[in-house]
Design a protein around this motif. Sequence first.
Motif, PDB file in Angstrom:
ATOM      1  N   THR A 166     -12.886  -1.279   9.247  1.00 60.84           N
ATOM      2  CA  THR A 166     -11.956  -1.595   8.172  1.00 60.84           C
ATOM      3  C   THR A 166     -12.474  -2.700   7.268  1.00 60.84           C
ATOM      4  N   LEU A 194     -13.443  -1.071   4.276  1.00 67.01           N
ATOM      5  CA  LEU A 194     -12.278  -0.731   3.472  1.00 67.01           C
ATOM      6  C   LEU A 194     -11.848  -1.913   2.617  1.00 67.01           C
ATOM      7  N   GLY A 239       1.107   4.074   8.437  1.00 66.82           N
ATOM      8  CA  GLY A 239       0.020   3.811   7.512  1.00 66.82           C
ATOM      9  C   GLY A 239      -0.773   2.556   7.794  1.00 66.82           C
ATOM     10  N   TRP A 240      -0.202   1.624   8.569  1.00 68.65           N
ATOM     11  CA  TRP A 240      -0.900   0.379   8.860  1.00 68.65           C
ATOM     12  C   TRP A 240      -2.094   0.570   9.780  1.00 68.65           C
ATOM     13  N   HIS A 276       0.839  -1.205   0.000  1.00 66.15           N
ATOM     14  CA  HIS A 276       0.000   0.000   0.000  1.00 66.15           C
ATOM     15  C   HIS A 276       0.875   1.256   0.000  1.00 66.15           C
ATOM     16  N   TRP A 298      -3.990  12.430  14.614  1.00 70.87           N
ATOM     17  CA  TRP A 298      -2.812  11.565  14.760  1.00 70.87           C
ATOM     18  C   TRP A 298      -2.113  11.813  16.098  1.00 70.87           C
ATOM     19  N   GLU A 353       0.083   8.823   5.473  1.00 72.12           N
ATOM     20  CA  GLU A 353      -1.155   9.497   5.112  1.00 72.12           C
ATOM     21  C   GLU A 353      -1.870  10.060   6.337  1.00 72.12           C
ATOM     22  N   PHE A 354      -1.830   9.342   7.445  1.00 77.89           N
ATOM     23  CA  PHE A 354      -2.533   9.773   8.648  1.00 77.89           C
ATOM     24  C   PHE A 354      -1.946  11.067   9.222  1.00 77.89           C
ATOM     25  N   TRP A 393      -0.476   4.701   1.206  1.00 72.92           N
ATOM     26  CA  TRP A 393      -0.842   4.929   2.596  1.00 72.92           C
ATOM     27  C   TRP A 393       0.282   5.544   3.420  1.00 72.92           C
ATOM     28  N   GLN A 442      -4.751   1.920   9.349  1.00 66.89           N
ATOM     29  CA  GLN A 442      -6.044   1.774   8.684  1.00 66.89           C
ATOM     30  C   GLN A 442      -6.667   0.413   8.970  1.00 66.89           C
ATOM     31  N   TYR A 443      -5.852  -0.569   9.306  1.00 62.60           N
ATOM     32  CA  TYR A 443      -6.373  -1.896   9.627  1.00 62.60           C
ATOM     33  C   TYR A 443      -6.740  -2.041  11.106  1.00 62.60           C
ATOM     34  N   PHE A 446      -8.653   0.337  12.878  1.00 61.24           N
ATOM     35  CA  PHE A 446      -9.824   1.138  13.217  1.00 61.24           C
ATOM     36  C   PHE A 446     -11.062   0.307  12.933  1.00 61.24           C
TER      37      PHE A 446
END
Length: 221
Positions: A215, A218, A206-207, A95, A110, A101-102, A98, A209-210, A212
């Motif tokens: 997901t 997503l 970036g990880w 990815h 963040w 990105e946060f 990503w 995202q998994y 929250f």
Amino acid sequence: MNFTRTSVFIRWGEFVFLYVAVPVLVTFCLPAQGAIPALWGGALLAWWLVKRTPEGDALLLDGEARVPLRRALGGILLRFAVGAALLTGLLLWLHPGWLLEFPHGNPKLWGVVCVAYPVLSVFPQVIIYRVLFIRRYSSLFASKRLAWLVGAMVFGWAHLPFRNPFALVFPFVGGFLFIHTYQRTRSVPLNILEHGLYGCFLFTIGWGQYFFYGTQALLAN
């Protein structure tokens, strides 16, 4: 320490309920906003169980260190450097969009996550999945290595509510590291530091995202 058959049966019942059934109940029966209160409720129960465990009466926060904490800290930081490089490389492979990105997209949130995560999430997880597991349930298994493996497995299983494979695999690997640290140091603060380092790095790189709720949506896209 020798246990009666009744006490062993009771501990197995506790173990299955706390480490196998509760993540399933949280996944399918609780709304997302109930996860942190449930985690803290579990930590309070874990603390109480440790205090009534004869072999777990030693001081909870800092006791029975088997290696000097300074040496253990050096090992933790070295492992983290290697792990961070591997996690970054894997993210760039799977990815690349990503990356960071946060913090770039929502720096205020963040910052809140990186400050709140060790307090609201890591601390109760350390009590449940290191202190309680090692002091009350590791003796149920035939060897320390088997207990180590099972401890890592149930820590991965605890992340079932995120409903994606990365949220199971990453904590499983992390569980090996965190349990090893606690076995060597018996230090809750050091375990919080190590766990918090990896967690905050995952959110930053970036990880996160998994990790929250939601997901699964997503992954469906």
